[in-house]
Design an enzyme around this catalytic site. Structure first.
Site, short mmCIF file in Angstrom:
data_model
loop_
_atom_site.label_atom_id
_atom_site.label_comp_id
_atom_site.label_asym_id
_atom_site.label_seq_id
_atom_site.Cartn_x
_atom_site.Cartn_y
_atom_site.Cartn_z
N LYS A 1 52.70 28.40 -5.86
CA LYS A 1 52.51 29.75 -5.33
C LYS A 1 53.85 30.18 -4.76
O LYS A 1 54.30 29.62 -3.76
CB LYS A 1 51.41 29.73 -4.26
CG LYS A 1 51.24 31.05 -3.51
CD LYS A 1 50.03 31.00 -2.57
CE LYS A 1 49.95 32.24 -1.71
NZ LYS A 1 48.77 32.25 -0.83
N TRP A 2 54.50 31.14 -5.40
CA TRP A 2 55.87 31.56 -5.02
C TRP A 2 55.75 32.84 -4.20
O TRP A 2 55.43 33.91 -4.71
CB TRP A 2 56.69 31.80 -6.29
CG TRP A 2 58.13 32.15 -6.10
CD1 TRP A 2 58.64 33.25 -5.47
CD2 TRP A 2 59.27 31.41 -6.56
NE1 TRP A 2 60.01 33.24 -5.51
CE2 TRP A 2 60.44 32.13 -6.18
CE3 TRP A 2 59.44 30.22 -7.26
CZ2 TRP A 2 61.72 31.69 -6.48
CZ3 TRP A 2 60.74 29.79 -7.57
CH2 TRP A 2 61.86 30.52 -7.17
N ASP A 3 56.04 32.69 -2.91
CA ASP A 3 55.85 33.81 -1.98
C ASP A 3 57.17 34.54 -1.75
O ASP A 3 58.25 34.04 -2.09
CB ASP A 3 55.31 33.26 -0.65
CG ASP A 3 54.37 34.23 0.05
OD1 ASP A 3 54.42 35.43 -0.26
OD2 ASP A 3 53.61 33.78 0.94
N CYS B 1 53.24 35.61 -5.60
CA CYS B 1 52.43 36.01 -4.44
C CYS B 1 53.05 37.22 -3.77
O CYS B 1 52.53 38.31 -3.78
CB CYS B 1 52.31 34.85 -3.47
SG CYS B 1 51.55 35.38 -1.93
N ASP C 1 46.98 40.51 0.54
CA ASP C 1 46.51 39.61 1.59
C ASP C 1 45.15 40.06 2.12
O ASP C 1 44.52 39.34 2.89
CB ASP C 1 47.51 39.58 2.75
CG ASP C 1 48.58 38.52 2.52
OD1 ASP C 1 48.49 37.80 1.51
OD2 ASP C 1 49.49 38.41 3.35
C1 DGJ Z 1 51.72 35.68 2.57
C2 DGJ Z 1 50.75 35.36 1.48
O1 DGJ Z 1 50.32 36.52 0.84
C3 DGJ Z 1 49.60 34.55 2.05
O2 DGJ Z 1 48.64 34.31 1.07
C4 DGJ Z 1 50.14 33.28 2.60
O3 DGJ Z 1 50.64 32.49 1.58
C5 DGJ Z 1 51.21 33.58 3.64
N1 DGJ Z 1 52.21 34.45 3.12
C6 DGJ Z 1 51.85 32.30 4.11
O4 DGJ Z 1 52.87 32.53 4.97
#
Ligand code: DGJ
Length: 738
Positions: free
Chosen positions: A470-472, A520, A542
Site C-alpha cells: 500500500k503506497w501512501d 493510496c 479515507d
Molecule cells: C492515509 C491513508 O489513506 C490511510 O488509509 C492510512 O494508511 C493512513 N494514511 C496511515 O497513515
C-alpha cells in the site's frame, strides 16, 4: 508517407487509415482517418497545418467528411491564436533562444506504426519553419475498443535554450448548442464527487496545481456531454482522463457560435520547461472515448480498456483483504497483529495488510504521525520478531501478507531528515511548511530515487512473501523548490517530480513484478491512469462511511473499473462521520468494488462474525461478476433516495448479473417503482435469487424464472419493507438459465 486510395485502405485495414491525396486548389491535401471499433477520427491537411475534421461515431464512408467544415486546428499554437482564427485555446507555446514567442508549426508528414497486434499509432509531425523545433502529435487507437490515446512530444535542435511555456496532450475541438461538463471534485474524506453543469460561454477550467495527490481535489477526468445534461444510455458524450499524477489543466472554452475548444494536459502554471539542444519533452497521455449512447457505454469502454491496458493485472480477480488501519491505527504490538490475522483468516479473508506504524526507532518510533517517516526499519519494540515473524505467522495460519509504506515523505523528526535535510523540497528564505507533520522528498533528485528504490528493493527482496504494497502519499507540495534542480530549472519541479515518482516505481515493479500495488495517497489522491498503470488498485477515500462511499464510488465508476476500487467494511458508528449503518449495508456497498475489511474482528460479536463469514463466501461467488463484468449504473445516489447499480458478466456460456440496490432513508411511498435492469438478453430467461436474504422479507420474485425482456421493460420490484430503519439494501443475483 504512405498514400493509399481511401476505399481500398479502409477495406484492407478496417480500423486505421492514412488516406488519399486530393486536390485543394493548388494545394495538395492529405487526409487521415482513424477508426476504432465504433469511432472515427478524421484529419486533413490545410494551408501549412492539419485540421481536425471529425471525432464521433464510426462512419462507413469517411470520405464524406472531407467536403465539410473542420472542427478546428488539430494542434493550434500561440501563433495561430494571435492570428485570430482559433478560439484562443492552444496546445503549444514556447520562447525561442532569441526571445521570440511566436511558436509557429508547419505540418511536415505523417507515419502509421504498429504498436502490437491490436494497436496502431498515427504520428503527425510538425516543425517550426524558422527554428529547429520539432513537434510530434500521437494518436493511438486499438482494434478491440474505443479508447483513443493522444499525446505530444517536442524536441529542440536549436542552439541555446527553448523554453516551453505550454505543451498540451490534446486540443479538443467540437461543437454543441447545449454542452454540459462534469468535473469530479472534492477534498479529503469527500473526494471525487461528480458535479455537472452547463458549459458556460467563456472559460471553464478543471485543474490542480498542488504537485502530489492532485486527484484528491480534482479528478484529472471529465465528461463533456454534447446533447444537454448527460444520461446513462442516450446522447453524445466525450469522456477523457489524463494519465498523470501531477499538476494538470483542462481549459474548456465555449464560443458563441457553438464551438468548444479545450486544451487538455499539463498545467502550465510555473511549469516552464527549458530544452537544450537535442532534448525533448513528452506529455502524459490523454485517454478519450466517444459514445453516442450515453456515458454508461463510455464508462464500460473505459473499464474494458483499463482492464486490458490501463491498470496492472486487469485479468486477475483481487484478493479480499483486512487492513489494520482503522482497527488499530498506530496502537498495536505483535500480539494485536497476530490476533487480527488469525481472526481475519478464520472469517475467510485472503490477505492481511499491516498499515502505518511498524517502523522507526527510539525517539523516532512511529507511534503517531509526528515522527519516524523515512526510517524504514522495523520497530522491534512493537514487533520483536520483525517482518519475518509476521510473514512466518501469516504463512502458518494460511493468509497472505502485505504492508504499508509512504516512500516519498519524511517527518522532520527522523534519522533520514537528520542525515539528508537537503533531500526535502524547500525554498530559499522560506520556512518549511509541513503538512501532517511531514515534508515531501525531492523525487527529481536521482539520489532520492535510489534511496527509495534501495529500501523498497531490500524490503521486498528480504521478504519475498510480501505480496501487496500500500503506497501512501499524505502531503501535497507545500514548498516547491529543489536543491537538485539548477536555479534556472526550478520550474521543472512539477514535471520532474512526477517523472521521478514513475521512474522509481517502474524500477521497483520491474524487479518485483508479482507484488500487488495499491495507490493510496491519503484517499483519492492518486486516482489517475498515470498511477494506475503502475498499480492494481486505488484507495478512493479515507472516508469509509458506506453512505458517503456510495456517492464517491458511483462518481469514480465513470472512469475506473470496480476491480481497482478498494472498498472496506469498517465499524459503526463510522470513524469519519459518526453515522450508524447496519453491517449488511456496509457490506453491500463494499461488495460493489474490491471488498476488504478495516476493523479488528475481535470487536465483532458472534452474530456479526457469522454474518461476515457468509458475506465473504457470497462475495467470492460473485467476485468475477463484479470485478470482471460490465457496470450498468441504474439510479444515481446523487439524485435518488434508492440508488442502484448492477454488473453483468458473460462467461461465454451464460450471463450472470448482480444487482445492488439501496434505500438510504426509509420514506413511506418511496421505492414502489420496479427497478429497470440493463445489459441482459431480452430473449433469455433468468433466475432471481437475493443474496443474504431475510426470510421475513423476501422479494416476490425470489426463486422465480423470468425473461430478460421483463426485467428490462417492466423491471424487478424491489419490495422494500414498509417499516424499516434507514440504510437498507438488497443484493440480487440474476442468472441466465437454459
Ligand atoms: C492515509 C491513508 O489513506 C490511510 O488509509 C492510512 O494508511 C493512513 N494514511 C496511515 O497513515
Amino acid at each position: 508517407m504512405q498514400i493509399m486510395k481511401l476505399d481500398h485502405f479502409i477495406r484492407k485495414c478496417s480500423f486505421i487509415g492514412a488516406l488519399s491525396c486530393v486536390s485543394l486548389g493548388s494545394i495538395s491535401a492529405e487526409q487521415f482517418v482513424l477508426n476504432t471499433a465504433n469511432t472515427t477520427l478524421a484529419f486533413e491537411t490545410a494551408r501549412e497545418g492539419v485540421e481536425l475534421k471529425y471525432f464521433g461515431s464510426r462512419l462507413k464512408r469517411g470520405e464524406d467528411l472531407f467536403s465539410g467544415r473542420a472542427l478546428g486546428q488539430e494542434f493550434p499554437t500561440y501563433w495561430d491564436v494571435t492570428e485570430g482564427r482559433h478560439h484562443n485555446e492552444f496546445g503549444f507555446s514556447a520562447v525561442m533562444p532569441d526571445g521570440s514567442f511566436s511558436s509557429k508549426l508547419n505540418f511536415v508528414g505523417a507515419k502509421l506504426l504498429d504498436v502490437d497486434a491490436d494497436r496502431k499509432v498515427l504520428q503527425l509531425s510538425y516543425k517550426d519553419p524558422a527554428y529547429a523545433v520539432f513537434l510530434t502529435r500521437f494518436y493511438q487507437v486499438s482494434q478491440s475498443n474505443d479508447v483513443v490515446e493522444t499525446w505530444t512530444e517536442v524536441r529542440s535542435e536549436e542552439e541555446g535554450v527553448v523554453e516551453i511555456r505550454q505543451l498540451s496532450s490534446f486540443v479538443l475541438q467540437t461543437r454543441s448548442s447545449d454542452p454540459w461538463l462534469t468535473g469530479f471534485q472534492g477534498a479529503w474524506a469527500r473526494e471525487s464527487i461528480a458535479n455537472e453543469s452547463p458549459l458556460i460561454e467563456g472559460i471553464s477550467e478543471l485543474s490542480c496545481s498542488i504537485g502530489t495527490r492532485t486527484a484528491q481535489t480534482t479528478q484529472p477526468s471529465f465528461v463533456l456531454s454534447l446533447d444537454g445534461q448527460s444520461k446513462e444510455d442516450t446522447g453524445r458524450v466525450i469522456m477523457g482522463s489524463l494519465a498523470w499524477s501531477g499538476n494538470f489543466s483542462f481549459r474548456f472554452r465555449r464560443f458563441i457560435d457553438g464551438q468548444i475548444t479545450a486544451s487538455l494536459g499539463l498545467n502550465p502554471l510555473h511549469s516552464e520547461y527549458r530544452l537544450e539542444k537535442g532534448k525533448a519533452l513528452t506529455t502524459p497521455r490523454m485517454r478519450l472515448t466517444y459514445s453516442d449512447s450515453g456515458k454508461g457505454a463510455a464508462s464500460r469502454t473505459l473499464h474494458r480498456w483499463a482492464r486490458s491496458y490501463g491498470i496492472r493485472g486487469g485479468d486477475d480477480p483481487r484478493m479480499i483483504l483486512l487492513n489494520s488501519w482503522e482497527g488499530a491505527y498506530f496502537k498495536f504490538d505483535q500480539k494485536t497483529i497476530y490476533g487480527m490475522m488469525e481472526r481475519a483468516q478464520s472469517m475467510g479473508v485472503e490477505l492481511f495488510v499491516l498499515d502505518d506504524g511498524w517502523f522507526g526507532q527510539g525517539e523516532f518510533a512511529r507511534n503517531n504521525d509526528k515522527a519516524g517517516l523515512g526510517d524504514w526499519t522495523v520497530n522491534r519494540e512493537k514487533l520483536p520478531d520483525g517482518i519475518e515473524g509476521l510473514i512466518g505467522h501469516a504463512k502458518k495460519i494460511g493468509i497472505k501478507f502485505g504492508i504499508w509504506v509512504e516512500p516519498e515523505m519524511v517527518n522532520p523528526k527522523s534519522q533520514l531528515y537528520k542525515n539528508h535535510p537537503d533531500w526535502v523540497l524547500q525554498l530559499p528564505n522560506r520556512e518549511h511548511r509541513p503538512q501532517r507533520n511531514q515534508l515531501v522528498l525531492d523525487l527529481c533528485n536521482p539520489a532520492v530515487q535510489n534511496y527509495i528504490y534501495d529500501f523498497m528493493d531490500d524490503l521486498l527482496s528480504s521478504n519475498p512473501d510480501i505480496c501487496y504494497i500500500k503506497w501512501d502519499c499524505n502531503s501535497h507540495v507545500t514548498n516547491p523548490g529543489s536543491t537538485w534542480l539548477p536555479q534556472d530549472k526550478q520550474s521543472h519541479l512539477w514535471i520532474d517530480y512526477v517523472k521521478g515518482y514513475y521512474a522509481v516505481l517502474d524500477r521497483i515493479i520491474a524487479k518485483h513484478p508479482k507484488v500487488v500495488f495499491q495507490a493510496c495517497s491519503s484517499g483519492g489522491g492518486r486516482i489517475d491512469y498515470g498511477a494506475m498503470q503502475r498499480h492494481h488498485e486505488f484507495w478512493p477515500s479515507d472516508n469509509t462511511d458506506a453512505r458517503e462511499r456510495l456517492v464517491m464510488q458511483w462518481s469514480l465508476s465513470h472512469f475506473y473499473p470496480a476491480m481497482a476500487m478498494a472498498s472496506h467494511v469498517t465499524v459503526s458508528p463510522n470513524h469519519q462521520t459518526g453515522r450508524k449503518t447496519s453491517l449488511k449495508f456496509r457490506f453491500d456497498v463494499a461488495m460493489t468494488g474490491r471488498l476488504g475489511f478495516e476493523l479488528d474482528p475481535k470487536n465483532l460479536d458472534q452474530a456479526d462474525t457469522d454474518f461476515s463469514k457468509r458475506q465473504l463466501e457470497l462475495y467470492k461467488e460473485i467476485r468475477p461478476v463484479v470485478q470482471l463484468g460490465d457496470l450498468y449504473r441504474l439510479r444515481d445516489p446523487l439524485a435518488y433516495n434508492d440508488p442502484a447499480l448492477m454488473y453483468v458478466h458473460d462467461s461465454g456460456k451464460k450471463q450472470t448479473a448482480v444487482v445492488f440496490a439501496y434505500m438510504i432513508e426509509r420514506k413511506r411511498m418511496d421505492g414502489f417503482e420496479p427497478l429497470l435492469l440493463k445489459g441482459l438478453k431480452a430473449g433469455a430467461l433468468y433466475k432471481i435469487e437475493e443474496l443474504g436474504k431475510q426470510p421475513k422479507n423476501l422479494l416476490r420474485y425470489e426463486g422465480k424464472v423470468v425473461s430478460g425482456e421483463f426485467l428490462m421493460k417492466q423491471g424487478l420490484p424491489m419490495d422494500w419493507p414498509v417499516k424499516s430503519e434507514d440504510y437498507i439494501s438488497r443484493v440480487v443475483r440474476v442468472e441466465e438459465v437454459d
